[in-house]
Design an enzyme around this catalytic site. Structure first.
Site, PDB file in Angstrom:
ATOM      1  N   ARG A 156      -4.434   8.560  -3.691  1.00 17.21           N
ATOM      2  CA  ARG A 156      -3.141   8.341  -4.343  1.00 17.21           C
ATOM      3  C   ARG A 156      -2.968   9.287  -5.525  1.00 17.21           C
ATOM      4  NH1 ARG A 156      -3.787   2.283  -5.705  1.00 17.21           N
ATOM      5  NH2 ARG A 156      -5.855   3.159  -6.060  1.00 17.21           N
ATOM      6  N   LYS A 172     -13.040  -2.492   8.399  1.00 18.02           N
ATOM      7  CA  LYS A 172     -12.894  -3.926   8.582  1.00 18.02           C
ATOM      8  C   LYS A 172     -12.407  -4.534   7.278  1.00 18.02           C
ATOM      9  CE  LYS A 172     -15.624  -5.553   6.297  1.00 18.02           C
ATOM     10  NZ  LYS A 172     -15.911  -5.525   4.806  1.00 18.02           N
ATOM     11  N   ASP A 189     -13.627 -10.070   4.170  1.00 14.97           N
ATOM     12  CA  ASP A 189     -14.588  -9.065   3.727  1.00 14.97           C
ATOM     13  C   ASP A 189     -15.971  -9.255   4.342  1.00 14.97           C
ATOM     14  OD1 ASP A 189     -14.255  -6.794   1.695  1.00 14.97           O
ATOM     15  OD2 ASP A 189     -16.316  -7.486   1.460  1.00 14.97           O
ATOM     16  N   HIS A 220      -4.361  -1.501   5.290  1.00 11.81           N
ATOM     17  CA  HIS A 220      -4.877  -0.943   6.544  1.00 11.81           C
ATOM     18  C   HIS A 220      -3.785  -0.675   7.575  1.00 11.81           C
ATOM     19  CE1 HIS A 220      -9.340  -2.397   6.006  1.00 11.81           C
ATOM     20  NE2 HIS A 220      -8.943  -1.567   5.072  1.00 11.81           N
TER      21      HIS A 220
HETATM   22  N1  LIG Z   1     -18.406  -0.943   6.336  1.00  9.59           N
HETATM   23  C1  LIG Z   1     -18.898  -1.411   5.204  1.00  9.59           C
HETATM   24  O1  LIG Z   1     -20.107  -1.570   5.028  1.00  9.59           O
HETATM   25  C2  LIG Z   1     -17.964  -1.707   4.084  1.00  9.59           C
HETATM   26  C3  LIG Z   1     -18.437  -1.874   2.796  1.00  9.59           C
HETATM   27  C4  LIG Z   1     -17.537  -2.078   1.769  1.00  9.59           C
HETATM   28  C5  LIG Z   1     -16.179  -2.145   2.048  1.00  9.59           C
HETATM   29  N2  LIG Z   1     -15.732  -2.009   3.325  1.00  9.59           N
HETATM   30  C6  LIG Z   1     -14.315  -2.062   3.644  1.00  9.59           C
HETATM   31  O2  LIG Z   1     -13.740  -0.823   3.205  1.00  9.59           O
HETATM   32  C7  LIG Z   1     -12.439  -1.037   2.680  1.00  9.59           C
HETATM   33  C8  LIG Z   1     -12.401  -0.526   1.255  1.00  9.59           C
HETATM   34  O3  LIG Z   1     -13.382  -1.178   0.492  1.00  9.59           O
HETATM   35  P1  LIG Z   1     -14.054  -0.482  -0.796  1.00  9.59           P
HETATM   36  O4  LIG Z   1     -15.119  -1.421  -1.235  1.00  9.59           O
HETATM   37  O5  LIG Z   1     -14.384   0.917  -0.529  1.00  9.59           O
HETATM   38  O6  LIG Z   1     -12.832  -0.588  -1.821  1.00  9.59           O
HETATM   39  P2  LIG Z   1     -12.603   0.277  -3.136  1.00  9.59           P
HETATM   40  O7  LIG Z   1     -13.889   0.778  -3.668  1.00  9.59           O
HETATM   41  O8  LIG Z   1     -11.711  -0.530  -4.002  1.00  9.59           O
HETATM   42  O9  LIG Z   1     -11.797   1.543  -2.590  1.00  9.59           O
HETATM   43  C9  LIG Z   1     -10.553   1.424  -1.969  1.00  9.59           C
HETATM   44  C10 LIG Z   1      -9.790   2.738  -2.103  1.00  9.59           C
HETATM   45  O10 LIG Z   1      -8.530   2.573  -1.471  1.00  9.59           O
HETATM   46  C11 LIG Z   1      -7.533   3.280  -2.168  1.00  9.59           C
HETATM   47  N3  LIG Z   1      -6.418   2.358  -2.415  1.00  9.59           N
HETATM   48  C12 LIG Z   1      -5.204   2.420  -1.809  1.00  9.59           C
HETATM   49  N4  LIG Z   1      -4.412   1.449  -2.250  1.00  9.59           N
HETATM   50  C13 LIG Z   1      -5.111   0.746  -3.163  1.00  9.59           C
HETATM   51  C14 LIG Z   1      -4.798  -0.363  -3.980  1.00  9.59           C
HETATM   52  N5  LIG Z   1      -3.596  -0.957  -3.932  1.00  9.59           N
HETATM   53  N6  LIG Z   1      -5.751  -0.825  -4.807  1.00  9.59           N
HETATM   54  C15 LIG Z   1      -6.951  -0.242  -4.857  1.00  9.59           C
HETATM   55  N7  LIG Z   1      -7.308   0.826  -4.109  1.00  9.59           N
HETATM   56  C16 LIG Z   1      -6.389   1.321  -3.262  1.00  9.59           C
HETATM   57  C17 LIG Z   1      -8.169   3.827  -3.433  1.00  9.59           C
HETATM   58  O11 LIG Z   1      -8.370   5.214  -3.229  1.00  9.59           O
HETATM   59  P3  LIG Z   1      -7.413   6.289  -3.925  1.00  9.59           P
HETATM   60  O12 LIG Z   1      -7.103   5.751  -5.291  1.00  9.59           O
HETATM   61  O13 LIG Z   1      -8.233   7.505  -3.941  1.00  9.59           O
HETATM   62  O14 LIG Z   1      -6.190   6.422  -3.103  1.00  9.59           O
HETATM   63  C18 LIG Z   1      -9.491   3.122  -3.533  1.00  9.59           C
HETATM   64  O15 LIG Z   1     -10.497   3.925  -4.071  1.00  9.59           O
HETATM   65  C19 LIG Z   1     -12.176  -2.530   2.851  1.00  9.59           C
HETATM   66  O16 LIG Z   1     -11.538  -2.710   4.081  1.00  9.59           O
HETATM   67  C20 LIG Z   1     -13.560  -3.148   2.914  1.00  9.59           C
HETATM   68  O17 LIG Z   1     -13.618  -4.373   3.634  1.00  9.59           O
HETATM   69  C21 LIG Z   1     -16.605  -1.769   4.334  1.00  9.59           C
END
Ligand SMILES: NC(=O)c1ccc[n+]([C@@H]2O[C@H](COP(=O)([O-])OP(=O)(O)OC[C@H]3O[C@@H](n4cnc5c(N)ncnc54)[C@H](OP(=O)(O)O)[C@@H]3O)[C@@H](O)[C@H]2O)c1
Length: 339
Positions: free
Chosen positions: A34, A94, A175, A76
């Protein structure tokens, strides 16, 4: 053909996925954030050629074949549809979407556009998961009758954190619970009945939840997950002639033992590796693009939609509704399945 990946979002999982996969040769050509600064910082850190200060520019990038959506759950569907409309294949973190209605919209759009869409349920793509799937299908534990699994993590309590914020579709189910649910569905099929008990935070998201699911042929699963607890996180699949015990933490590359009914070990498997293991899903996704198989694989998209329906029903029972959701959004269209 080498698949060229673009990433939407620069948060925690985007970093882990890129780090883990790039080290094994997965090619990332662009990142979108963003803000332009965050995109550039991420690109610099991981040696990615193109940095975009908005998500539309990322999906429009000609050097991108496949988009990895790593934003909060609430974003998503919008981000997946953005990628699909630009003609890109899309791997969506997910939980796939907030609810089943959104999931169906994304899947319909991908089918119409002829692109691949897969939920990044990475545990389904681990080598241990394919071996366990094979053991169950070969009848090595007899008829599978029960799955037991927990997913407990003590996660940040900040009310503004995405996990605690209803506006970002936080809560334990979407989550954490989605992992044991996907595990149970893999072993026992899509549940026919759902009974859920949940505890909600002051903000109205589920902090912990227990699910008892009734699967085809009378099999059951008993699943528990929580945002505010710590436990080793073990899982078992129990059949009438044996069992498979996955060692803690089963959410990731781990060891398991296949035992007969008397507890004798018939097979031991050690799936531990130096990496977290996200590269398996990245490579499997690339293979699905190459083969043109858009419906199968370890996490078939119809199962993803079915899992979203189960989560809709569980949320309905415990009273978690996200902002903007109507009755229709969480209506699975199925007969009521709770007791
Ligand atoms: N597979 C796994 O092991 C695993 C582990 C953790 C999380 N996940 C999944 O991955 C996804 C993201 O989780 P995360 O822990 O990476 O989250 P996070 O650290 O908060 O990162 C989310 C990213 O999404 C963007 N974003 C877009 N709209 C947003 C909003 N309204 N508020 C906050 N961020 C927003 C931001 O990037 P920009 O600011 O750069 O646009 C932010 O850095 C979720 O679906 C979660 O369930 C998966």
């Amino acid at each position: 053909m080498t698949v060229r990946w673009g990433v939407i979002g620069t948060g925690g999982i985007a970093r882990s996925f890129v780090e883990d996969s790039a080290a094994l040769g997965v090619r990332f050509t662009a990142v979108g954030s963003r803000t332009r600064d965050r995109a550039q910082a991420f690109a610099d850190e991981y040696g990615i050629e193109h940095a975009h200060g908005d998500y539309d520019a990322l999906v429009a990038d000609d050097t991108v074949d496949a988009v990895y959506v790593a934003t909060p759950h609430s974003a998503h569907a919008e981000d997946a549809l953005r990628a699909i409309e630009a003609g890109k294949h899309v791997l969506v973190e997910k939980a796939f979407t907030v609810n089943a209605a959104e999931a169906r919209r994304v899947v319909d759009a991908a089918r119409a556009a002829g692109v691949l869409v897969v939920e990044a349920m990475w545990t389904r793509f681990l080598p241990q998961a394919s071996r366990i799937r094979q053991l169950v299908h070969e009848g090595r534990i007899g008829r599978p009758r029960l799955v037991e699994a927990t997913h407990h993590q003590a996660l940040p309590t900040d009310p503004r954190h995405r996990l605690n914020d209803p506006a970002l579709a936080g809560g334990a189910l979407l989550d954490l619970g989605v992992y044991p649910l996907a595990f149970a569905v893999d072993a026992l099929g899509v549940p026919e009945t759902v009974a859920a008990v949940g505890s909600l935070s002051d903000q109205g998201v589920d902090t912990q939840m227990g699910l008892v699911l009734g699967h085809p042929d009378g099999a059951q699963s008993v699943l528990h997950f929580a945002l505010d607890l710590r436990s080793p996180n073990a899982a078992s699949i129990i059949g009438d002639e044996g069992r498979i015990d996955l060692d803690p933490s089963w959410i990731g590359p781990t060891t398991y033992r296949l035992r007969d009914r008397d507890g004798h070990v018939l097979e031991e498997f050690d799936g531990r590796e130096d990496r977290v293991g996200y590269h398996h899903e990245a490579r499997a996704f690339e293979e699905m693009i190459a083969s043109g198989d858009h419906e199968g694989g370890p996490m078939p998209i119809e199962q993803t939609v079915a899992i979203m329906e189960v989560m809709d029903e569980a949320r309905r029972q415990v009273g978690v509704r996200y902002p903007g959701e109507t009755d229709d959004a969480t209506d699975t269209g199925a007969e009521p399945t709770h007791p």
